[in-house]
Design an enzyme around this catalytic site. Structure first.
Site, PDB file in Angstrom:
ATOM      1  N   SER B 125       0.817  -1.224   0.000  1.00 46.96           N
ATOM      2  CA  SER B 125       0.000   0.000   0.000  1.00 46.96           C
ATOM      3  C   SER B 125       0.845   1.266   0.000  1.00 46.96           C
ATOM      4  O   SER B 125       1.953   1.296   0.523  1.00 46.96           O
ATOM      5  CB  SER B 125      -0.896   0.037   1.237  1.00 46.96           C
ATOM      6  OG  SER B 125      -1.584  -1.165   1.366  1.00 46.96           O
ATOM      7  N   GLU B 239      -3.411 -14.677   2.522  1.00 41.58           N
ATOM      8  CA  GLU B 239      -3.553 -13.575   3.477  1.00 41.58           C
ATOM      9  C   GLU B 239      -4.983 -13.432   3.957  1.00 41.58           C
ATOM     10  O   GLU B 239      -5.253 -13.224   5.133  1.00 41.58           O
ATOM     11  CB  GLU B 239      -3.210 -12.273   2.743  1.00 41.58           C
ATOM     12  CG  GLU B 239      -1.992 -11.573   3.210  1.00 41.58           C
ATOM     13  CD  GLU B 239      -1.708 -10.372   2.321  1.00 41.58           C
ATOM     14  OE1 GLU B 239      -2.438  -9.389   2.400  1.00 41.58           O
ATOM     15  OE2 GLU B 239      -0.739 -10.449   1.530  1.00 41.58           O
TER      16      GLU B 239
HETATM   17  C1  LIG Z   1      -3.309  -1.339  10.796  1.00 43.43           C
HETATM   18  C2  LIG Z   1      -3.060  -1.505   9.324  1.00 43.43           C
HETATM   19  C3  LIG Z   1      -2.066  -2.364   8.894  1.00 43.43           C
HETATM   20  C4  LIG Z   1      -1.787  -2.510   7.541  1.00 43.43           C
HETATM   21  N1  LIG Z   1      -0.740  -3.304   7.149  1.00 43.43           N
HETATM   22  C5  LIG Z   1      -0.362  -3.297   5.835  1.00 43.43           C
HETATM   23  C6  LIG Z   1       0.845  -3.978   5.419  1.00 43.43           C
HETATM   24  O1  LIG Z   1       1.532  -4.591   6.241  1.00 43.43           O
HETATM   25  N2  LIG Z   1       1.210  -3.892   4.113  1.00 43.43           N
HETATM   26  C7  LIG Z   1       0.470  -3.211   3.208  1.00 43.43           C
HETATM   27  O2  LIG Z   1       0.862  -3.167   2.057  1.00 43.43           O
HETATM   28  N3  LIG Z   1      -0.676  -2.567   3.566  1.00 43.43           N
HETATM   29  C8  LIG Z   1      -1.096  -2.587   4.858  1.00 43.43           C
HETATM   30  N4  LIG Z   1      -2.245  -1.911   5.233  1.00 43.43           N
HETATM   31  C9  LIG Z   1      -2.992  -1.148   4.241  1.00 43.43           C
HETATM   32  C10 LIG Z   1      -4.364  -1.714   3.901  1.00 43.43           C
HETATM   33  O3  LIG Z   1      -4.250  -2.849   3.120  1.00 43.43           O
HETATM   34  C11 LIG Z   1      -5.153  -0.571   3.230  1.00 43.43           C
HETATM   35  O4  LIG Z   1      -5.477   0.345   4.232  1.00 43.43           O
HETATM   36  C12 LIG Z   1      -6.404  -1.057   2.567  1.00 43.43           C
HETATM   37  O5  LIG Z   1      -6.108  -1.810   1.451  1.00 43.43           O
HETATM   38  C13 LIG Z   1      -7.321   0.105   2.159  1.00 43.43           C
HETATM   39  O6  LIG Z   1      -6.659   1.082   1.456  1.00 43.43           O
HETATM   40  P1  LIG Z   1      -6.815   2.627   1.844  1.00 43.43           P
HETATM   41  O7  LIG Z   1      -6.607   2.734   3.291  1.00 43.43           O
HETATM   42  O8  LIG Z   1      -5.957   3.408   0.963  1.00 43.43           O
HETATM   43  O9  LIG Z   1      -8.332   2.956   1.573  1.00 43.43           O
HETATM   44  P2  LIG Z   1      -8.973   3.400   0.176  1.00 43.43           P
HETATM   45  O10 LIG Z   1      -8.582   2.449  -0.867  1.00 43.43           O
HETATM   46  O11 LIG Z   1      -8.736   4.836  -0.025  1.00 43.43           O
HETATM   47  O12 LIG Z   1     -10.491   3.173   0.489  1.00 43.43           O
HETATM   48  C14 LIG Z   1     -11.350   4.140   1.077  1.00 43.43           C
HETATM   49  C15 LIG Z   1     -12.750   3.598   1.027  1.00 43.43           C
HETATM   50  O13 LIG Z   1     -13.159   3.505  -0.343  1.00 43.43           O
HETATM   51  C16 LIG Z   1     -13.616   2.199  -0.623  1.00 43.43           C
HETATM   52  N5  LIG Z   1     -13.340   1.879  -2.008  1.00 43.43           N
HETATM   53  C17 LIG Z   1     -12.172   2.013  -2.671  1.00 43.43           C
HETATM   54  N6  LIG Z   1     -12.322   1.617  -3.937  1.00 43.43           N
HETATM   55  C18 LIG Z   1     -13.616   1.207  -4.091  1.00 43.43           C
HETATM   56  C19 LIG Z   1     -14.381   0.695  -5.179  1.00 43.43           C
HETATM   57  N7  LIG Z   1     -13.859   0.492  -6.361  1.00 43.43           N
HETATM   58  N8  LIG Z   1     -15.676   0.388  -4.941  1.00 43.43           N
HETATM   59  C20 LIG Z   1     -16.220   0.583  -3.734  1.00 43.43           C
HETATM   60  N9  LIG Z   1     -15.547   1.075  -2.683  1.00 43.43           N
HETATM   61  C21 LIG Z   1     -14.254   1.389  -2.860  1.00 43.43           C
HETATM   62  C22 LIG Z   1     -12.884   1.321   0.363  1.00 43.43           C
HETATM   63  O14 LIG Z   1     -13.562   0.106   0.573  1.00 43.43           O
HETATM   64  C23 LIG Z   1     -12.891   2.190   1.587  1.00 43.43           C
HETATM   65  O15 LIG Z   1     -14.111   2.082   2.235  1.00 43.43           O
HETATM   66  C24 LIG Z   1      -2.564  -1.791   6.592  1.00 43.43           C
HETATM   67  C25 LIG Z   1      -3.572  -0.941   7.040  1.00 43.43           C
HETATM   68  C26 LIG Z   1      -3.827  -0.776   8.375  1.00 43.43           C
HETATM   69  C27 LIG Z   1      -4.892   0.178   8.807  1.00 43.43           C
END
Ligand SMILES: Cc1cc2nc3c(=O)[nH]c(=O)nc-3n(C[C@H](O)[C@H](O)[C@H](O)COP(=O)(O)OP(=O)(O)OC[C@H]3O[C@@H](n4cnc5c(N)ncnc54)[C@H](O)[C@@H]3O)c2cc1C
Ligand SMILES: Cc1cc2nc3c(=O)[nH]c(=O)nc-3n(C[C@H](O)[C@H](O)[C@H](O)COP(=O)(O)OP(=O)(O)OC[C@H]3O[C@@H](n4cnc5c(N)ncnc54)[C@H](O)[C@@H]3O)c2cc1C
Lengths: 392, 381
Positions: B125, B239
């Site tokens: 991410s 995962e």
């Molecule tokens: C505590 C924690 C640990 C993590 N650990 C890791 C890690 O070790 N490695 C790593 O790579 N990542 C990690 N992550 C990242 C995690 O995988 C992302 O937070 C997650 O994939 C969501 O991405 P975002 O936060 O950018 O949200 P966004 O993608 O910005 O999403 C925001 C909202 O929009 C919605 N949304 C987005 N696109 C669509 C669509 N096409 N249709 C409908 N709804 C949509 C989402 O569901 C969400 O509700 C971690 C996150 C947290 C909070």
């Protein structure tokens, strides 16, 4: 609804918004983490006139309706549920004293509470009596010139920062009829504070144990008569529930607003995420639930204002109000829980962090389903109100 | 479960004992302090779970998804956030290296990761690319026999403790031009940004990984350029199955704690377990737990038999975390005011539960995957 009232409310809400933006928002997250309550913020909210909104002008209150009061509370809750509940509980104390106090008690305690210079707290719950409040064990033994209080209270909102406490203690037999209500003030000999709870949310609002060790309370601090305490508590809790409803609505509105704003800004797959139906529909649903809750709260307030305005004792009206008060509390707090949880979801990873306020909103929401009678207990009450409504 | 192998049953016992001894007693402390239980992590190396799916050649346990999920449930029940860090290490980092890296790379990295000497993390991410992970922009530019990497990874579990980072980068303009590198902190190939404060999972450090024109030899590259999109998708299945195990553990903790409390707490002269509304909460959450358990482990077993599929992994991940959050909300409710206090663990269960609806792909992303696959094949179930 009168034009005048609406205008006044809107103006007040604007002032609250301005105030919270400047004074509460900047430290909200840090104060939450460290569990810091700032009395000066509360006092300044008092300066805006909202610490004693329904208290009579004679005692420095504003003498306004519950409809206006709950709008103001909602507005405070948008920035801080913690200060909003401090207001709500202190308002409840004024409500009790206004309704059940004698003139000298009113003179002595109301003004400083209504002005917001001092804070009021309400102490009913004990470690073994929460939902079953009338099983409380703290005692008040008659002695020369007053009573000796013995026992402890837990989970008391504003414990330690409040000056004026309404304390329920047993003066007689077991059960509700043996309970009396006392006004206890900070600094009385034998009255001390126990541990402050570490909590999931409401972290800015102190929740504290109160300890009474042979605490002498003069007889003029008894409210009404011995044995009337539980009736007093019950009479205060119905309007209290409406304020919890209003706070829930404010919290849910702010969570919705943050989520809506974010959904319009945040892009994934090259589009603002609000353009995805999963998000769009979630937001529509959230708002629908908020509007429904707000209407229930408004209806309960309207009935309460009617009761307050009427000279006659109208049991049917009271029953209807009780039903709406419980329904407003349950519906609005359930909505706050759901909407704040969805807001975290919409913000995704950032929603889970302390950098955005929505995770705090979610933590703050949960206890709204628990205080002033859990939402399970409310359902029992609603059924009871329905019984008298329908079967007479 | 009745279909666990004797090895899996043995593992379950080992993990349960370990969780009771090493994780549970410290869970509240590390949550409160927002600190990492490094000592417990090291000890996971001693009991041999840090390479649970890795080959015995490198010190791994050589077990599958079922075993990994068992460990997630057992650990998650005691301390979900330590378990998230364990998952990031063992499933996101170690398992990826095991499946995709060369023999030399495996020899170099796996033994120390599996013994617990090194902490691993995985960086996919980025601030602007979460759900849209395939859009990531961290760039690796080939210069002679080296690469230069620039960009920032966000939300990386274990970032601040990691010695080794398994990192996805972009090596070309097309969506699928993704390439992985195994990077070492010792060689200053990445730096960790500040730790991020969170609602839950507080004993699991989350932070940024920063690449400021890092110079990396080609020997750090995993496979060929452009191989990574396939690696990424494949690992995500495991995962999603295993992270749902953390939700399962939390749900079980809730049920157990609720049953205990309902038998102890008295109101109106009776233990609250006597009231139907309390019975309803307990009955429903226990039924939901059993349902989730059967679903999750049967999917994990199928996965181990080679019946893999992104759809069912996404179905697990959509269904289970959501129910687990609901169960945690109910668990607080059942405890009344005490449930809101940090003296009881249920409020932590809620704060931790919510993460599984976001990490490893949000609920909404699961919906997209499931729907896309079902609609595409239009097969009867
Ligand atoms: C505590 C924690 C640990 C993590 N650990 C890791 C890690 O070790 N490695 C790593 O790579 N990542 C990690 N992550 C990242 C995690 O995988 C992302 O937070 C997650 O994939 C969501 O991405 P975002 O936060 O950018 O949200 P966004 O993608 O910005 O999403 C925001 C909202 O929009 C919605 N949304 C987005 N696109 C669509 C669509 N096409 N249709 C409908 N709804 C949509 C989402 O569901 C969400 O509700 C971690 C996150 C947290 C909070
Ligand atoms: C942050 C906070 C602030 C508070 N502030 C105050 C305050 O200012 N003053 C004050 O006096 N108190 C205060 N309280 C206490 C609060 O009002 C009680 O927590 C609440 O009434 C529930 O009581 P309990 O916690 O003892 O739960 P219990 O009564 O033990 O309830 C446990 C569970 O059993 C359920 N239950 C109980 N009886 C029944 C039944 N008959 N049928 C079905 N279900 C039942 C409840 O719904 C709940 O789910 C506060 C609590 C908190 C957490």
């Amino acid at each position: 609804m009168s034009e005048e009232r609406l205008q006044l409310e809107s103006q007040l809400c604007e002032e609250i918004k301005k105030f919270t933006k400047k004074n509460i928002w900047p430290e909200a997250s840090a104060d939450d983490e460290k569990q810091i309550f700032r009395k000066e913020i509360y006092q300044k909210l008092g300066d805006l006139g909202i610490a004693g909104m329904t208290t009579s002008e004679k005692y420095n209150g504003m003498g306004l309706s519950y409809q206006s009061y709950t709008r103001a509370l909602s507005e405070v809750a948008r920035a801080s549920v913690a200060y909003a509940v401090t207001l709500s509980v202190s308002g409840m104390v004024q409500n009790i004293i206004s309704q059940f106090g004698n003139n000298s008690q009113k003179e002595k305690y109301l003004s400083e509470l209504a002005k917001g210079q001092e804070i009021g707290a309400f102490a009913l719950t004990e470690s073994n009596s929460g939902s079953d409040a009338s099983a409380l064990k703290s005692t008040a033994k008659k002695t020369k010139g007053g009573y000796l209080l013995q026992g402890s209270k837990i989970f008391i909102t504003s414990g330690g920062v409040a000056k004026t406490y309404i304390v329920m203690a047993r003066t007689g037999e077991e059960g509700a009829k043996g309970i009396s209500a006392f006004i206890v003030t900070d600094g009385m000999k034998g009255f001390s504070y126990g541990k402050k709870e570490k909590k999931m949310g409401w972290r800015v609002s102190p929740t504290t144990e109160l300890i009474f060790n042979q605490c002498f309370v003069p007889k003029e601090n008894l409210l009404k008569e011995e044995g009337e305490g539980f009736e007093i508590a019950k009479a205060a809790l119905d309007p209290g529930r409406v304020t919890i409803g209003a706070i829930s609505v404010g919290l849910a509105k702010e969570a919705f607003y943050q989520a809506f704003k974010y959904a319009n800004e945040r892009k994934q797959f090259k589009k603002p995420i609000i353009e995805f139906q999963a998000i769009e529909f979630m937001l529509a649903e959230m708002n629908m639930e908020i509007c429904a809750s707000e209407l229930l709260v408004a209806k309960a307030c309207e009935l309460l204002d009617q009761i307050k305005a009427s000279k006659k004792n109208n049991e049917i009206l009271k029953n209807t109000f009780g039903k709406y008060a419980s329904m407003a509390k349950v519906k609005a707090s359930d909505t706050a829980m759901k909407v704040t949880t969805d807001a975290v979801q919409i913000l995704g990873g950032v929603g889970y962090t302390a950098e955005y306020p929505v995770e705090r909103f979610m933590r703050d929401a949960k206890v709204l389903q628990i205080v002033e009678g859990t939402n399970q207990i409310q359902r029992g009450l609603i059924a009871r109100y329905l019984k008298s409504e329908i079967l007479g | 479960m009745w279909f666990f192998s004797s090895e899996e049953k043995e593992l379950q016992k080992v993990c349960r004992d370990f969780a009771a001894k090493e994780l549970a007693p410290k869970a509240q402390y590390h949550d409160e302090k927002e600190s990492f239980n490094l000592a417990a992590f090291k000890k996971m190396g001693e009991i041999g779970v840090l390479g649970i799916t890795a080959s015995a050649d490198y010190g791994g346990a050589g077990l599958g998804a079922t075993a990994a999920t068992i460990s997630m449930e057992e650990f998650g029940r005691a301390c979900a956030s330590s378990t998230l860090s364990y998952l990031a290490h063992t499933i996101l980092c170690v398992n990826n290296i095991q499946n995709n890296a060369s023999k030399e790379q495996k020899e170099k990295y796996l033994p120390k990761l599996i013994s617990g000497e090194w902490v691993g993390c995985m960086g996919m991410s980025e601030p602007e690319y979460g759900s849209d992970a395939v859009g990531i922009q961290t760039k690796a530019v080939s210069v002679g026999d080296k690469y230069r990497i620039t960009g920032t990874k966000m939300w990386i579990t274990n970032a601040t403790y990691a010695d080794i980072a398994y990192v996805y980068t972009r090596t070309g303009p097309e969506k699928k031009n993704l390439t992985t590198f195994i990077l070492e902190k010792n060689k200053k190939q990445f730096a960790a940004g500040k730790a991020i404060h969170k609602m839950g999972m507080r004993a699991s450090p989350t932070g940024e990984l920063i690449f400021d024109n890092s110079e990396v030899e080609i020997s750090h590259r995993v496979g060929k350029e452009g191989d990574s999109i396939y690696h990424m998708m494949k690992n995500l299945e495991l995962e999603r199955i295993t992270i749902s195990g953390i939700s399962l553990g939390l749900a079980r903790a809730c049920v157990e704690q609720c049953v205990k409390y309902a038998n102890e707490r008295k109101q109106f002269g009776k233990t609250i377990g006597n009231y139907q509304l309390i019975q309803k909460i307990i009955a429903e959450m226990s039924a939901e737990y059993e349902m989730m358990r059967c679903f999750l482990y049967s999917v994990a077993k199928e996965y181990d038999k080679g019946n893999k599929g992104p759809t069912v992994a996404a179905q697990v991940k959509l269904a289970i975390p959501k129910i687990a959050t609901k169960i945690a909300l109910d668990a607080i409710q059942l405890h009344g005011g005490y449930g809101y206090s940090r003296e009881f663990p249920v409020e932590r269960y809620l704060r931790d539960s919510k993460l599984m609806e976001i990490g490893a792909g949000t609920n909404e992303v699961m919906i997209m995957i499931i729907a896309k696959n079902l609609l595409k094949t239009a097969q009867t179930i």
